[in-house]
Design an enzyme around this catalytic site. Structure first.
Site, short mmCIF file in Angstrom:
data_model
loop_
_atom_site.label_atom_id
_atom_site.label_comp_id
_atom_site.label_asym_id
_atom_site.label_seq_id
_atom_site.Cartn_x
_atom_site.Cartn_y
_atom_site.Cartn_z
CG ASP A 1 4.49 -31.05 -19.30
OD1 ASP A 1 3.90 -30.58 -20.28
OD2 ASP A 1 4.29 -30.65 -18.12
CG ASP B 1 -1.57 -26.91 -17.50
OD1 ASP B 1 -1.61 -28.15 -17.46
OD2 ASP B 1 -0.52 -26.28 -17.70
C1 DGJ Z 1 2.59 -28.17 -17.37
C2 DGJ Z 1 1.59 -29.24 -17.12
O1 DGJ Z 1 0.51 -29.09 -17.96
C3 DGJ Z 1 1.21 -29.23 -15.66
O2 DGJ Z 1 0.18 -30.14 -15.41
C4 DGJ Z 1 2.44 -29.55 -14.86
O3 DGJ Z 1 2.84 -30.87 -15.13
C5 DGJ Z 1 3.53 -28.57 -15.19
N1 DGJ Z 1 3.77 -28.46 -16.59
C6 DGJ Z 1 4.81 -28.96 -14.51
O4 DGJ Z 1 5.84 -28.15 -14.87
#
Ligand code: DGJ
Length: 708
Positions: A450, A507
């Site tokens: 991430d 997301d």
């Molecule tokens: C942002 C990501 O896009 C989510 O899917 C998740 O992994 C969160 N971060 C976790 O902090």
């Protein structure tokens, strides 16, 4: 006077002709379009493509060369800008010192005697994918160079192209296509956030007038780079147009001594007479053959389960085991433990940087959970965000100076976190050793990597250091797969994909939003690398409640996964999800080898696409109803990419979604024995009507070619 010289590059669907007016002057691309016959007189063609200089301007018309030069009278944006170390503007006038041509590549070596600059322009052509990959490398001469801009290669834009289609977006709303008509001036797209960015996918489609998904001339370009970037499309007052793309460089970022050099990221360019689907197919082929390298290419893409939206930071081993059992029963094949597993990570304000297990949450380590997951037949993946640090972390307390930009300089936080300076060898070495230790201690076949905030004054060197860290880990752990995530789709491009294997598009797990995003992103990215998960019943990011079938079919068009708490599912929902997941597994191999086509929908409320197998002997059509249609009757969906002479038997495989109350006399021929049979020509020319649909219904039609 030297003689003009010309060169050509060919792939099956395109020809590019480069020419130098006097054989030494920087070459210009004078033709880019449909393939030209072998033996074409290139010099004659080049002559016929040149325009007459307008009387009011310079007496000699400046070429739109691969690196347009002000010194030669180019009055638009140049291909290079920079100064020497004393700040004197450098205005090079290159000439060819060498040109190397093979069937796969064209390399021009250019030199400027006055500035000492040397430019190597490479144009590689991939016959197997119909892609051109351009990059430029600049060598500084005495007395050194401060570089401000270097385009990977300037491409001309044909006069018949009537609009620029590029992409903006935001968190939860990635890949929003926007159209700009050509006008005199510069249309600039720029990411200054040190990463690709949600808002600035570095790609452009340039359709000729009348072109759509299935027909017409379309050009497309994409910069394979995950740092800050700039791309622009410019129309000069004389009507000529150019596109350039390159890394975004801050003044003072690239300072080269006399023997230093700078290379641009690769720019991918392709052309098709078959509409956007033609260039899309080239990007997909290229990603499959030359960009994404799966450690075990024959391994089917596993169905993912990701626990983020089920538990967030609330890790409890008993709950996770229960969830894993249920996810496996639904068909999951890889379980990804998301954020929250490491020391101090009780929420998003602390812990980043401390890549050791939280023994409070996992007293016996991750072993018991991994054993349970593997006993269920799944592999195990782990979330990490190595480039980041929280001020509330052991790492920060030990090394406050590792923060990129320095905390003392008042760095702004983003999601309560800061960047680590990966360009410092000790920082990258530390991160490598921590992640490497985890990968050695536990059976982890996948990292979700991430990157949850933009950089302030990020540099290209930071991006290179990120690539190097990932590569070192992959080299040490050869079977590791990695997903690129950056708050969803903040780092998606062919650059990151040449180091990773999957992208987290957004997301947003809202299937309506997803369907649109997936359709746009598909222009550049093949379906098997786009993660798509079935989220919770009440979508956490939109509040919408959508039928399970629609959510599952939307995920089933890409790399499928689940992200809800499976304990919330009713028996019926679980049954639907398990059935659609089984369908996905049975079809993933041929669909991910096949060709995806976006369809030109005649109804704005409908998003449709189809995948045709390599031999065109089967296809699957997805027609998603995203809202109520403007008209009361359905419009036909016209198919594409089929063998017109073959006959196909159709089967609507989700007849349970037909709502008889939406029409009094709809007699679906799909329900007849065996299903209707139509020629490819009829399916393409006339199309088919599907049953009237409520919003959030996805029709799924399978087609199979009949023998003779
Ligand atoms: C942002 C990501 O896009 C989510 O899917 C998740 O992994 C969160 N971060 C976790 O902090």
């Amino acid at each position: 006077m030297n003689r003009p010289r010309s060169w050509r590059l060919d792939s099956p669907a395109q020809t590019l002709i480069f020419a130098s007016r006097d054989g030494t002057e920087t070459p210009e691309c004078l033709y880019w379009g449909a393939p030209l016959p072998v033996g074409e007189d290139l010099d004659a063609l080049a002559q016929m493509q040149r325009r007459a200089a307008p009387r009011s301007l310079l007496d000699r018309y400046a070429p739109l060369s691969i690196c347009p030069e002000e010194r030669r009278g180019w009055l638009g944006r140049p291909g290079f800008t920079g100064t020497d170390l004393e700040g004197r503007t450098l205005l090079p006038r290159f000439s060819i010192s060498d040109a190397e041509q093979s069937s796969e590549a064209l390399t021009f070596r250019l030199e400027c005697a006055e500035t000492g600059l040397k430019l190597v322009q490479t144009l590689e052509v991939f016959a197997d994918t119909d892609m051109v990959m351009a990059s430029a490398c600049l060598e500084a001469g005495e007395p050194g160079l401060r570089l401000n801009w270097l385009g990977a290669c300037a491409f001309p834009v044909a006069d018949r192209v009537d609009r620029i289609v590029d992409f903006t977006g935001r968190w939860l709303g990635e890949f929003q296509a926007q159209e700009t008509p050509w006008n005199v001036g510069v249309h600039v797209r720029e990411s200054r956030e040190g990463r690709t960015g949600h808002a600035h996918f570095p790609g452009m489609m340039l359709p000729a007038k009348g072109a759509g998904n299935t027909s017409g001339d379309v050009y497309a370009l994409h910069l394979g780079w995950s740092g800050g970037h700039r791309g622009f499309a410019e129309e000069l007052p004389d009507g000529r147009r150019q596109v350039q793309m390159g890394a975004f460089l801050r003044p003072g970022e690239v300072i080269l001594s006399a023997d230093g050099s700078y290379a641009t990221p690769p720019l991918f360019a392709t052309f098709s007479t078959e509409g956007a689907n033609g260039v899309m197919a080239a990007f997909h082929r290229h990603a499959r053959k030359h960009v994404v390298r799966f450690p075990t290419p024959d391994r089917p893409r596993p169905v993912h389960y990701n626990c983020w939206e089920a538990i967030y930071f609330d890790h409890d081993i008993k709950t996770l085991k229960d969830i894993a059992t249920k996810a496996a029963a639904l068909g999951a094949e890889r379980f990804v433990l998301d954020d929250g597993w490491f020391r101090g990570r009780t929420d998003d304000t602390a812990g980043l940087g401390d890549w050791v297990l939280d023994r409070g949450k996992y007293p016996e380590g991750l072993g018991p959970l991994i054993d349970h997951i593997e006993d269920l037949g799944m592999s195990f993946g782990l979330w990490v965000e190595p480039e980041m640090i929280n001020a509330d972390s052991e790492l920060y307390r030990a090394h406050p100076d590792w923060v990129l930009g320095g905390m003392a300089e008042g760095q702004l936080s983003g999601r309560h976190q800061y960047l680590l300076d990966l360009t410092r060898p000790e920082v990258s070495a530390h991160l490598f050793s921590r992640i490497d230790a985890l990968l050695r201690e536990y059976r982890i076949d996948y990292l979700k990597w991430d990157h949850n905030r933009p950089l302030i004054a990020g540099t290209a060197r930071q991006t290179q250091a990120f690539y190097a860290l990932v590569d070192r880990l992959r080299k040490t752990h050869a079977s590791l797969e990695i997903e690129s995530c950056a708050s969803g789709g903040g780092r998606i491009d062919f650059g990151v994909l040449s180091h990773t294997h999957r992208i987290w598009l957004s997301d947003s797990n809202d299937a309506l939003e997803r369907l649109r995003m997936q359709s746009e992103a598909a222009l550049f990215l093949p379906p098997e690398i786009i993660g798509s998960h079935v989220g919770p019943r009440v979508c956490h990011t939109s509040g919408r409640v959508l039928p399970m079938a629609f959510r599952a079919w939307t995920a089933a068009t890409r790399h499928m996964g689940f992200e809800m708490d499976p304990r919330e599912l009713t028996e019926e929902e679980a049954g639907t999800l398990a059935r659609i997941t089984a369908w996905w597994k049975a079809n993933r191999d041929w669909t991910f080898a096949g060709r995806l086509h976006r369809l030109d929908s005649l109804d704005d409320a409908v998003i449709a696409e189809m995948t045709v197998s390599v031999g065109k002997e089967r296809f699957v059509l997805f027609v998603g109803q995203t809202a109520a249609s403007a008209r009361s009757s359905t419009r036909p969906v016209r198919l594409t990419g089929l063998n017109p002479d073959a006959r196909y038997r159709l089967r609507l495989i989700n007849q349970e979604d037909i709502r008889p109350n939406l029409s009094r006399d709809f007699k679906p021929p799909y329900l007849s024995d065996g299903g209707p049979v139509l020629s490819g020509a009829a399916l393409i020319g006339a199309g088919i009507h599907l049953p009237p649909a409520l919003p959030a219904i996805m029709w799924v039609v399978e087609g199979e070619m009949l023998n003779s």
